[in-house]
Design a protein around this motif. Sequence first.
Motif, PDB file in Angstrom:
ATOM      1  N   LEU A   5     -45.129  33.154  32.067  1.00 59.43           N
ATOM      2  CA  LEU A   5     -44.560  33.943  33.334  1.00 59.43           C
ATOM      3  C   LEU A   5     -45.215  33.125  34.476  1.00 59.43           C
ATOM      4  O   LEU A   5     -46.540  32.936  34.610  1.00 59.43           O
ATOM      5  CB  LEU A   5     -44.985  35.130  33.449  1.00 59.43           C
ATOM      6  CG  LEU A   5     -44.820  36.081  34.589  1.00 59.43           C
ATOM      7  CD1 LEU A   5     -43.223  36.360  34.800  1.00 59.43           C
ATOM      8  CD2 LEU A   5     -45.469  37.182  34.774  1.00 59.43           C
ATOM      9  N   ALA A   6     -44.185  32.413  35.433  1.00 59.61           N
ATOM     10  CA  ALA A   6     -44.574  31.976  36.635  1.00 59.61           C
ATOM     11  C   ALA A   6     -44.687  32.845  37.723  1.00 59.61           C
ATOM     12  O   ALA A   6     -43.627  33.388  38.057  1.00 59.61           O
ATOM     13  CB  ALA A   6     -43.782  30.608  36.896  1.00 59.61           C
ATOM     14  N   LEU A   7     -46.168  32.821  38.456  1.00 56.35           N
ATOM     15  CA  LEU A   7     -46.386  33.663  39.628  1.00 56.35           C
ATOM     16  C   LEU A   7     -46.417  32.506  40.750  1.00 56.35           C
ATOM     17  O   LEU A   7     -47.378  32.043  40.643  1.00 56.35           O
ATOM     18  CB  LEU A   7     -47.488  34.620  39.450  1.00 56.35           C
ATOM     19  CG  LEU A   7     -47.432  35.468  38.228  1.00 56.35           C
ATOM     20  CD1 LEU A   7     -48.906  36.173  38.119  1.00 56.35           C
ATOM     21  CD2 LEU A   7     -46.349  36.572  38.298  1.00 56.35           C
ATOM     22  N   ASP A   8     -45.261  32.546  41.539  1.00 57.16           N
ATOM     23  CA  ASP A   8     -45.468  31.734  42.573  1.00 57.16           C
ATOM     24  C   ASP A   8     -45.675  32.151  43.982  1.00 57.16           C
ATOM     25  O   ASP A   8     -46.234  31.573  44.871  1.00 57.16           O
ATOM     26  CB  ASP A   8     -44.163  30.668  42.623  1.00 57.16           C
ATOM     27  CG  ASP A   8     -44.210  29.763  41.383  1.00 57.16           C
ATOM     28  OD1 ASP A   8     -45.317  28.972  40.984  1.00 57.16           O
ATOM     29  OD2 ASP A   8     -43.002  29.559  40.754  1.00 57.16           O
ATOM     30  N   LEU A   9     -44.948  33.327  44.391  1.00 53.60           N
ATOM     31  CA  LEU A   9     -44.623  33.739  45.692  1.00 53.60           C
ATOM     32  C   LEU A   9     -45.392  35.068  45.815  1.00 53.60           C
ATOM     33  O   LEU A   9     -44.808  35.906  46.349  1.00 53.60           O
ATOM     34  CB  LEU A   9     -43.165  33.769  46.135  1.00 53.60           C
ATOM     35  CG  LEU A   9     -42.365  32.432  45.678  1.00 53.60           C
ATOM     36  CD1 LEU A   9     -41.037  32.822  46.060  1.00 53.60           C
ATOM     37  CD2 LEU A   9     -42.884  31.123  46.597  1.00 53.60           C
ATOM     38  N   VAL A  10     -46.513  35.075  45.230  1.00 47.14           N
ATOM     39  CA  VAL A  10     -47.354  36.364  45.221  1.00 47.14           C
ATOM     40  C   VAL A  10     -48.649  36.139  45.749  1.00 47.14           C
ATOM     41  O   VAL A  10     -49.073  35.060  45.913  1.00 47.14           O
ATOM     42  CB  VAL A  10     -47.429  37.049  44.117  1.00 47.14           C
ATOM     43  CG1 VAL A  10     -46.022  37.590  43.618  1.00 47.14           C
ATOM     44  CG2 VAL A  10     -47.905  36.443  42.949  1.00 47.14           C
ATOM     45  N   ASN A  11     -49.442  37.135  46.315  1.00 47.20           N
ATOM     46  CA  ASN A  11     -50.821  37.047  46.155  1.00 47.20           C
ATOM     47  C   ASN A  11     -51.545  37.386  45.025  1.00 47.20           C
ATOM     48  O   ASN A  11     -50.732  37.988  43.844  1.00 47.20           O
ATOM     49  CB  ASN A  11     -51.297  37.700  47.560  1.00 47.20           C
ATOM     50  CG  ASN A  11     -51.205  39.261  47.405  1.00 47.20           C
ATOM     51  OD1 ASN A  11     -50.919  40.064  46.525  1.00 47.20           O
ATOM     52  ND2 ASN A  11     -50.745  39.784  48.779  1.00 47.20           N
ATOM     53  N   ILE A  12     -52.885  37.471  44.765  1.00 48.85           N
ATOM     54  CA  ILE A  12     -53.855  37.761  43.634  1.00 48.85           C
ATOM     55  C   ILE A  12     -53.300  39.209  43.272  1.00 48.85           C
ATOM     56  O   ILE A  12     -52.964  39.424  41.975  1.00 48.85           O
ATOM     57  CB  ILE A  12     -55.175  37.752  43.739  1.00 48.85           C
ATOM     58  CG1 ILE A  12     -55.615  36.240  44.140  1.00 48.85           C
ATOM     59  CG2 ILE A  12     -55.931  38.177  42.473  1.00 48.85           C
ATOM     60  CD1 ILE A  12     -56.730  35.954  44.463  1.00 48.85           C
ATOM     61  N   GLN A  13     -53.607  40.094  44.257  1.00 43.65           N
ATOM     62  CA  GLN A  13     -53.101  41.713  43.813  1.00 43.65           C
ATOM     63  C   GLN A  13     -51.711  41.905  43.409  1.00 43.65           C
ATOM     64  O   GLN A  13     -51.562  42.381  42.327  1.00 43.65           O
ATOM     65  CB  GLN A  13     -53.548  42.420  45.047  1.00 43.65           C
ATOM     66  CG  GLN A  13     -54.079  44.009  44.516  1.00 43.65           C
ATOM     67  CD  GLN A  13     -54.833  44.044  43.377  1.00 43.65           C
ATOM     68  OE1 GLN A  13     -56.054  43.129  43.414  1.00 43.65           O
ATOM     69  NE2 GLN A  13     -54.540  44.476  42.397  1.00 43.65           N
ATOM     70  N   GLU A  14     -50.933  41.289  44.137  1.00 41.83           N
ATOM     71  CA  GLU A  14     -49.326  41.486  43.635  1.00 41.83           C
ATOM     72  C   GLU A  14     -49.137  40.686  42.210  1.00 41.83           C
ATOM     73  O   GLU A  14     -48.445  41.377  41.281  1.00 41.83           O
ATOM     74  CB  GLU A  14     -48.220  40.666  44.695  1.00 41.83           C
ATOM     75  CG  GLU A  14     -48.378  41.515  45.866  1.00 41.83           C
ATOM     76  CD  GLU A  14     -47.701  40.600  46.993  1.00 41.83           C
ATOM     77  OE1 GLU A  14     -47.072  41.144  48.013  1.00 41.83           O
ATOM     78  OE2 GLU A  14     -47.510  39.160  46.804  1.00 41.83           O
ATOM     79  N   GLY A  15     -49.752  39.704  41.942  1.00 44.81           N
ATOM     80  CA  GLY A  15     -49.785  39.016  40.633  1.00 44.81           C
ATOM     81  C   GLY A  15     -50.330  39.992  39.523  1.00 44.81           C
ATOM     82  O   GLY A  15     -49.677  40.168  38.573  1.00 44.81           O
ATOM     83  N   ILE A  16     -51.637  40.368  39.824  1.00 46.03           N
ATOM     84  CA  ILE A  16     -52.267  41.256  38.822  1.00 46.03           C
ATOM     85  C   ILE A  16     -51.196  42.462  38.783  1.00 46.03           C
ATOM     86  O   ILE A  16     -51.110  43.063  37.330  1.00 46.03           O
ATOM     87  CB  ILE A  16     -53.440  41.704  39.375  1.00 46.03           C
ATOM     88  CG1 ILE A  16     -54.501  40.529  39.157  1.00 46.03           C
ATOM     89  CG2 ILE A  16     -54.052  42.825  38.439  1.00 46.03           C
ATOM     90  CD1 ILE A  16     -55.785  40.544  39.671  1.00 46.03           C
ATOM     91  N   GLU A  17     -50.710  43.140  39.559  1.00 48.27           N
ATOM     92  CA  GLU A  17     -49.582  44.413  39.375  1.00 48.27           C
ATOM     93  C   GLU A  17     -48.520  43.822  38.527  1.00 48.27           C
ATOM     94  O   GLU A  17     -47.845  44.669  37.674  1.00 48.27           O
ATOM     95  CB  GLU A  17     -49.295  44.916  40.700  1.00 48.27           C
ATOM     96  CG  GLU A  17     -50.395  45.421  41.681  1.00 48.27           C
ATOM     97  CD  GLU A  17     -51.083  46.440  40.828  1.00 48.27           C
ATOM     98  OE1 GLU A  17     -50.470  47.529  40.014  1.00 48.27           O
ATOM     99  OE2 GLU A  17     -52.448  46.722  40.912  1.00 48.27           O
ATOM    100  N   LEU A  18     -48.139  42.782  38.811  1.00 46.38           N
ATOM    101  CA  LEU A  18     -46.665  42.327  37.994  1.00 46.38           C
ATOM    102  C   LEU A  18     -47.083  41.935  36.357  1.00 46.38           C
ATOM    103  O   LEU A  18     -46.600  42.348  35.778  1.00 46.38           O
ATOM    104  CB  LEU A  18     -46.442  41.083  38.631  1.00 46.38           C
ATOM    105  CG  LEU A  18     -45.303  40.818  39.740  1.00 46.38           C
ATOM    106  CD1 LEU A  18     -44.993  39.504  40.422  1.00 46.38           C
ATOM    107  CD2 LEU A  18     -43.803  41.246  39.110  1.00 46.38           C
ATOM    108  N   VAL A  19     -48.366  41.350  36.299  1.00 46.36           N
ATOM    109  CA  VAL A  19     -48.835  41.312  34.960  1.00 46.36           C
ATOM    110  C   VAL A  19     -48.962  42.489  34.104  1.00 46.36           C
ATOM    111  O   VAL A  19     -48.713  42.816  32.887  1.00 46.36           O
ATOM    112  CB  VAL A  19     -49.829  40.174  34.804  1.00 46.36           C
ATOM    113  CG1 VAL A  19     -50.281  40.030  33.446  1.00 46.36           C
ATOM    114  CG2 VAL A  19     -49.520  39.005  35.338  1.00 46.36           C
TER     115      VAL A  19
END
Length: 210
Positions: A5-19
């Motif tokens: 899963l590539a996380l490109d257009l997020v900040n850390i917190q948004e990335g963690i929520e997605l994962v």
Amino acid sequence: MELQLALDLVNIQEGIELVKQVGEYVDIVEIGTPVVINEGLRAVKEMKEAFPSLKVLADLKIMDAAGYEVMKASEAGADIITILGAAEDMSIKGAVEEARKQGKKILVDMIAVKDLETRAKEVDAFGVDYICVHTGYDLQAVGKNSFEDLQTIKRVVKNAKTAVAGGIKLDTLPEVIKAQPDLVIVGGGITGQADIKGTAAQIQKLVKQG
């Protein structure tokens, strides 16, 4: 076949929520180049701390000072680090050497490499772990994809695992799977969908069926 899963257009917190939503369906979480530029390697560290059982890839797209940058990404907890296929041979060899010391893996991103077949053969001989064909955002915008490129490198790569990235979505995935890469990298095809969790589950199912 693994799913990244590539996380490109997020900040850390948004990335963690997605994962949190899709972590059960993916093997590797990629901290994309834009995230590293915006947030630094602490994005890698925080993702690894939040999800210790997932592999984390730091998409540094290294071009120079490879040993140092691999060391720093390793210290932050990255399991896999990317270097560009267009980098100097010495840089790629230096990245591999440092990764071996740290017990990490190197993925070579072939974005913008003109003679894919020749370069893939050369890079394969350097002991890298993955070779990835990658159609970047700017080329995706004009309708290009990586599927033919994947077939090209599959023909010549003997040692490394093969990976594919760039614009892969649920409806184009069967075409990708036909070429049998070892690693399928999906970004917006999951993160940009209305039902993120459902899409990730469907994609994982197809990837695992191979």
